[in-house]
Design a protein around this motif. Sequence first.
Motif, PDB file in Angstrom:
ATOM      1  N   LEU A  83       0.835  -1.206   0.000  1.00 54.16           N
ATOM      2  CA  LEU A  83       0.000   0.000   0.000  1.00 54.16           C
ATOM      3  C   LEU A  83       0.866   1.251   0.000  1.00 54.16           C
ATOM      4  O   LEU A  83       0.595   2.209  -0.741  1.00 54.16           O
ATOM      5  CB  LEU A  83      -0.937  -0.005   1.212  1.00 54.16           C
ATOM      6  CG  LEU A  83      -2.026   1.082   1.226  1.00 54.16           C
ATOM      7  CD1 LEU A  83      -3.302   0.561   1.884  1.00 54.16           C
ATOM      8  CD2 LEU A  83      -1.569   2.341   1.951  1.00 54.16           C
ATOM      9  N   ALA A  84       1.913   1.256   0.816  1.00 54.24           N
ATOM     10  CA  ALA A  84       2.794   2.429   0.880  1.00 54.24           C
ATOM     11  C   ALA A  84       3.488   2.668  -0.462  1.00 54.24           C
ATOM     12  O   ALA A  84       3.644   3.823  -0.902  1.00 54.24           O
ATOM     13  CB  ALA A  84       3.824   2.242   1.987  1.00 54.24           C
ATOM     14  N   GLU A  85       3.905   1.596  -1.137  1.00 58.27           N
ATOM     15  CA  GLU A  85       4.536   1.728  -2.448  1.00 58.27           C
ATOM     16  C   GLU A  85       3.577   2.347  -3.458  1.00 58.27           C
ATOM     17  O   GLU A  85       3.947   3.228  -4.238  1.00 58.27           O
ATOM     18  CB  GLU A  85       5.015   0.366  -2.941  1.00 58.27           C
ATOM     19  CG  GLU A  85       6.249  -0.164  -2.233  1.00 58.27           C
ATOM     20  CD  GLU A  85       7.526   0.558  -2.646  1.00 58.27           C
ATOM     21  OE1 GLU A  85       7.497   1.270  -3.662  1.00 58.27           O
ATOM     22  OE2 GLU A  85       8.541   0.396  -1.944  1.00 58.27           O
ATOM     23  N   ARG A  86       2.327   1.891  -3.444  1.00 57.42           N
ATOM     24  CA  ARG A  86       1.348   2.415  -4.422  1.00 57.42           C
ATOM     25  C   ARG A  86       1.031   3.876  -4.149  1.00 57.42           C
ATOM     26  O   ARG A  86       0.901   4.688  -5.097  1.00 57.42           O
ATOM     27  CB  ARG A  86       0.061   1.575  -4.383  1.00 57.42           C
ATOM     28  CG  ARG A  86      -1.019   2.055  -5.355  1.00 57.42           C
ATOM     29  CD  ARG A  86      -0.560   1.936  -6.803  1.00 57.42           C
ATOM     30  NE  ARG A  86      -1.507   2.494  -7.757  1.00 57.42           N
ATOM     31  CZ  ARG A  86      -1.539   3.759  -8.139  1.00 57.42           C
ATOM     32  NH1 ARG A  86      -0.660   4.634  -7.613  1.00 57.42           N
ATOM     33  NH2 ARG A  86      -2.413   4.166  -9.035  1.00 57.42           N
ATOM     34  N   LEU A  87       0.920   4.246  -2.881  1.00 55.56           N
ATOM     35  CA  LEU A  87       0.618   5.636  -2.556  1.00 55.56           C
ATOM     36  C   LEU A  87       1.823   6.535  -2.848  1.00 55.56           C
ATOM     37  O   LEU A  87       1.663   7.664  -3.341  1.00 55.56           O
ATOM     38  CB  LEU A  87       0.205   5.749  -1.090  1.00 55.56           C
ATOM     39  CG  LEU A  87      -0.312   7.101  -0.605  1.00 55.56           C
ATOM     40  CD1 LEU A  87      -1.363   7.679  -1.540  1.00 55.56           C
ATOM     41  CD2 LEU A  87      -0.870   6.977   0.811  1.00 55.56           C
ATOM     42  N   ASN A  94       2.136  12.519  -9.324  1.00 58.90           N
ATOM     43  CA  ASN A  94       1.123  13.578  -9.215  1.00 58.90           C
ATOM     44  C   ASN A  94      -0.239  13.111  -9.752  1.00 58.90           C
ATOM     45  O   ASN A  94      -0.918  13.800 -10.513  1.00 58.90           O
ATOM     46  CB  ASN A  94       1.582  14.842  -9.955  1.00 58.90           C
ATOM     47  CG  ASN A  94       0.787  16.069  -9.524  1.00 58.90           C
ATOM     48  OD1 ASN A  94       0.385  16.184  -8.365  1.00 58.90           O
ATOM     49  ND2 ASN A  94       0.543  16.975 -10.463  1.00 58.90           N
ATOM     50  N   GLU A  95      -0.644  11.936  -9.322  1.00 56.37           N
ATOM     51  CA  GLU A  95      -1.902  11.359  -9.787  1.00 56.37           C
ATOM     52  C   GLU A  95      -3.107  12.091  -9.186  1.00 56.37           C
ATOM     53  O   GLU A  95      -3.006  12.769  -8.156  1.00 56.37           O
ATOM     54  CB  GLU A  95      -1.982   9.880  -9.379  1.00 56.37           C
ATOM     55  CG  GLU A  95      -1.111   8.950 -10.187  1.00 56.37           C
ATOM     56  CD  GLU A  95      -1.388   7.496  -9.839  1.00 56.37           C
ATOM     57  OE1 GLU A  95      -2.563   7.077  -9.907  1.00 56.37           O
ATOM     58  OE2 GLU A  95      -0.430   6.781  -9.494  1.00 56.37           O
ATOM     59  N   ALA A  96      -4.238  11.885  -9.856  1.00 51.66           N
ATOM     60  CA  ALA A  96      -5.508  12.377  -9.323  1.00 51.66           C
ATOM     61  C   ALA A  96      -6.016  11.337  -8.320  1.00 51.66           C
ATOM     62  O   ALA A  96      -6.314  10.200  -8.682  1.00 51.66           O
ATOM     63  CB  ALA A  96      -6.523  12.575 -10.444  1.00 51.66           C
ATOM     64  N   ALA A 152     -10.292  10.525 -11.139  1.00 53.51           N
ATOM     65  CA  ALA A 152      -9.463   9.796 -10.183  1.00 53.51           C
ATOM     66  C   ALA A 152      -8.866   8.533 -10.793  1.00 53.51           C
ATOM     67  O   ALA A 152      -9.575   7.754 -11.442  1.00 53.51           O
ATOM     68  CB  ALA A 152     -10.281   9.435  -8.951  1.00 53.51           C
ATOM     69  N   SER A 153      -7.577   8.335 -10.587  1.00 55.83           N
ATOM     70  CA  SER A 153      -6.931   7.088 -11.008  1.00 55.83           C
ATOM     71  C   SER A 153      -6.598   6.210  -9.808  1.00 55.83           C
ATOM     72  O   SER A 153      -6.183   5.073  -9.957  1.00 55.83           O
ATOM     73  CB  SER A 153      -5.653   7.389 -11.793  1.00 55.83           C
ATOM     74  OG  SER A 153      -4.733   8.115 -10.993  1.00 55.83           O
ATOM     75  N   LEU A 154      -6.764   6.779  -8.606  1.00 58.51           N
ATOM     76  CA  LEU A 154      -6.543   6.042  -7.371  1.00 58.51           C
ATOM     77  C   LEU A 154      -7.609   6.458  -6.362  1.00 58.51           C
ATOM     78  O   LEU A 154      -7.791   7.649  -6.106  1.00 58.51           O
ATOM     79  CB  LEU A 154      -5.152   6.332  -6.801  1.00 58.51           C
ATOM     80  CG  LEU A 154      -4.842   5.705  -5.425  1.00 58.51           C
ATOM     81  CD1 LEU A 154      -4.813   4.183  -5.515  1.00 58.51           C
ATOM     82  CD2 LEU A 154      -3.521   6.242  -4.872  1.00 58.51           C
ATOM     83  N   VAL A 155      -8.316   5.476  -5.803  1.00 61.92           N
ATOM     84  CA  VAL A 155      -9.307   5.735  -4.758  1.00 61.92           C
ATOM     85  C   VAL A 155      -8.813   5.127  -3.459  1.00 61.92           C
ATOM     86  O   VAL A 155      -8.382   3.962  -3.431  1.00 61.92           O
ATOM     87  CB  VAL A 155     -10.684   5.144  -5.123  1.00 61.92           C
ATOM     88  CG1 VAL A 155     -11.670   5.341  -3.967  1.00 61.92           C
ATOM     89  CG2 VAL A 155     -11.230   5.780  -6.389  1.00 61.92           C
ATOM     90  N   ILE A 156      -8.849   5.910  -2.393  1.00 59.61           N
ATOM     91  CA  ILE A 156      -8.443   5.425  -1.069  1.00 59.61           C
ATOM     92  C   ILE A 156      -9.666   5.454  -0.162  1.00 59.61           C
ATOM     93  O   ILE A 156     -10.287   6.517   0.017  1.00 59.61           O
ATOM     94  CB  ILE A 156      -7.330   6.294  -0.458  1.00 59.61           C
ATOM     95  CG1 ILE A 156      -6.132   6.399  -1.408  1.00 59.61           C
ATOM     96  CG2 ILE A 156      -6.888   5.723   0.890  1.00 59.61           C
ATOM     97  CD1 ILE A 156      -5.064   7.379  -0.939  1.00 59.61           C
ATOM     98  N   THR A 157     -10.043   4.304   0.388  1.00 60.43           N
ATOM     99  CA  THR A 157     -11.152   4.277   1.340  1.00 60.43           C
ATOM    100  C   THR A 157     -10.574   4.338   2.748  1.00 60.43           C
ATOM    101  O   THR A 157      -9.577   3.676   3.054  1.00 60.43           O
ATOM    102  CB  THR A 157     -12.023   3.021   1.184  1.00 60.43           C
ATOM    103  OG1 THR A 157     -11.316   1.874   1.666  1.00 60.43           O
ATOM    104  CG2 THR A 157     -12.408   2.803  -0.270  1.00 60.43           C
ATOM    105  N   LEU A 158     -11.199   5.140   3.595  1.00 62.00           N
ATOM    106  CA  LEU A 158     -10.695   5.369   4.943  1.00 62.00           C
ATOM    107  C   LEU A 158     -11.808   5.128   5.957  1.00 62.00           C
ATOM    108  O   LEU A 158     -12.899   5.698   5.846  1.00 62.00           O
ATOM    109  CB  LEU A 158     -10.163   6.798   5.063  1.00 62.00           C
ATOM    110  CG  LEU A 158      -8.973   7.084   4.133  1.00 62.00           C
ATOM    111  CD1 LEU A 158      -9.176   8.379   3.366  1.00 62.00           C
ATOM    112  CD2 LEU A 158      -7.676   7.120   4.910  1.00 62.00           C
ATOM    113  N   ASP A 159     -11.529   4.246   6.930  1.00 64.42           N
ATOM    114  CA  ASP A 159     -12.497   3.847   7.948  1.00 64.42           C
ATOM    115  C   ASP A 159     -13.673   3.093   7.326  1.00 64.42           C
ATOM    116  O   ASP A 159     -14.767   3.084   7.873  1.00 64.42           O
ATOM    117  CB  ASP A 159     -13.000   5.066   8.734  1.00 64.42           C
ATOM    118  CG  ASP A 159     -13.684   4.669  10.043  1.00 64.42           C
ATOM    119  OD1 ASP A 159     -13.385   3.576  10.560  1.00 64.42           O
ATOM    120  OD2 ASP A 159     -14.532   5.446  10.532  1.00 64.42           O
ATOM    121  N   CYS A 160     -13.448   2.485   6.177  1.00 60.99           N
ATOM    122  CA  CYS A 160     -14.481   1.702   5.501  1.00 60.99           C
ATOM    123  C   CYS A 160     -13.800   0.926   4.365  1.00 60.99           C
ATOM    124  O   CYS A 160     -12.614   1.126   4.103  1.00 60.99           O
ATOM    125  CB  CYS A 160     -15.591   2.597   4.938  1.00 60.99           C
ATOM    126  SG  CYS A 160     -15.031   3.865   3.780  1.00 60.99           S
TER     127      CYS A 160
END
Length: 596
Positions: A83-87, A94-96, A152-160
């Motif tokens: 996950l850290a590598e992808r982020l 400079n992805e969306a 968006a090319s990357l979606v991050i879900t947080l607390d779900c």
Amino acid sequence: MLDAPRPFLDVSRSVTGRAWIDRLDAGTTRTATAIAQRIGISEILARIIAARGVDLDAAETYLEPTIRGLMPDPSTLTAMDSLAERLAKAIADNEAVALFGDYDVDGACSCALMARYLRHFGIEPQVHIPDRIFEGYGPNIAAMDKLIDAGASLVITLDCGTTSDGPIAHARGRGVDVLVIDHHLSDHDLPDATALVNPNRPDDISGLGYLCAAGVTFMVLVAVNRTLRQRGDTGLPDLLKLLDLVALATICDVVPLTGLNRAFVVRGLEVARRGDNKGIAALALASRLSGPINPYHLGFLLGPRINAGGRIGNAALGTELLTVDDEHHALAIAARLDELNSERQRIEVEAVEEAAAVAEMEIGSGEGPPVLVLASANWHPGVAGLIASRLRERFERPTFAIALQPDGTGTGSGRSMPGVDLGRAVIEAVELGLIAKGGGHAMAAGVTIKPGQLGPFRSFLASKLSVDVTAARAATALPIDAALTARGATLDLVHDLEKAGPYGSGNPSPVFAFPAHRARFAQIVGKGGHVSFTLTSEDGARLKAIAFRAASTPIGDALLRDSDTPFHFAGALSIDHYQGREQVQFRLTDLARPKG
């Protein structure tokens, strides 16, 4: 052989029906004496520490918790490195990026952490917080499409996201990567995310399942900083400046205040008191907060106002407040959240009165069901969790409150008690097809039901949890840390006790007994039915005191009717900062008539 709990002040049955016991057994008392002698602290502070399972060698570290000393390597969390590598790649390219968070305080703080981190690198992420009523909890396909259509090319879900198989598969099918950062319980069928970090996933052995989502998010940011540093990046964000958000979420999500969580809160409060986060500072003003920000302020003044947006207003207001840097904008959002909170309180009072009446009929003159499962078409879905919490306290058993729609479907929340794992029971009910959707953790859970499922769900919980609830209710004796007098409850003492804080879930506030004192000048105050009074000792010493939500309860009746009768009082001490002046306040938990 374990020592039997020792009775305290010979109270076998208090006004509320509880026995009082000494929180310390003989062995713990010896440990307390050794701690006091070795590190030079007061005997009473040593008792508090020892009673919470801290041994002689760990006492000094306990009093000075540090992030550096208590945080493990983030890589101990399953899938953290990927996950850290992808982020890190998204930052480098400079992805969306789009963030999808939960609508409670933990979700808002997690989103704010990630948004502020990305902003440091010039990335302004899209943020979507679902509407509690129209979208429900967690990612949905329509919202995913909206974020992807906006670029968006990357979606991050947080607390779900841990149980969101369909929406995540849909996003992946459209060529978008999805990172899940969560802490909720799950079965073994995890969604096909690009990477999923959750200390409560079945294959995680980090031992960090006690973290809230913001705590997990903070660890993700530590891992990403490390990855970027290894690539040669400099000028990385100072993550310690974001600990106010972690502290706020940790307190409000009622996770155990042990280990790393204690360090998060202690250090986070230091950051919050500097006022760097314009949103937190504005909300403190709107909440009419007095004195330095403390855990009580986070949990009972700031948190409910952030939650009010998700309960009955605009769910995105909390995250917006915590990410804004313009002071005037922050003040405007805070004022709106304060208004929504007042409206939420009015709705809650009406709903709790109705729910309590139904619960009393269900319980009748006997023991009643082990788990209360109540439903009504009159309740706002946004206050279901609050109803459940109030009734759990009042009737001492796990409670679900479900708001029904005209078509018979319903959404609701449950609140549990120590020793009863509500989240596991709900997940099992979903697996058995008894309810449409559900999840959570040991102390709280959310459910969605279809017409005809209420009865089977109620029967399942009664059967599944009956033994655990019986055991939990039998263990409701009130542990007492020490005896005091009104004259001995000084500011110096309370400041000394703060060294063993923060107090809350997993690190209970010290409970003191005041033998043979009297309650003078008792009166009902506030909209919540609180009873204020003056605690007086035989030598004439006085102590400001309050019993929250005690009107029309056995405690309130005793306070209001028996002012000349001596009682043993039990409760916690805090500092009231009224008009800039510090004053000790006693918060009553229980009282008992002296024997003889």
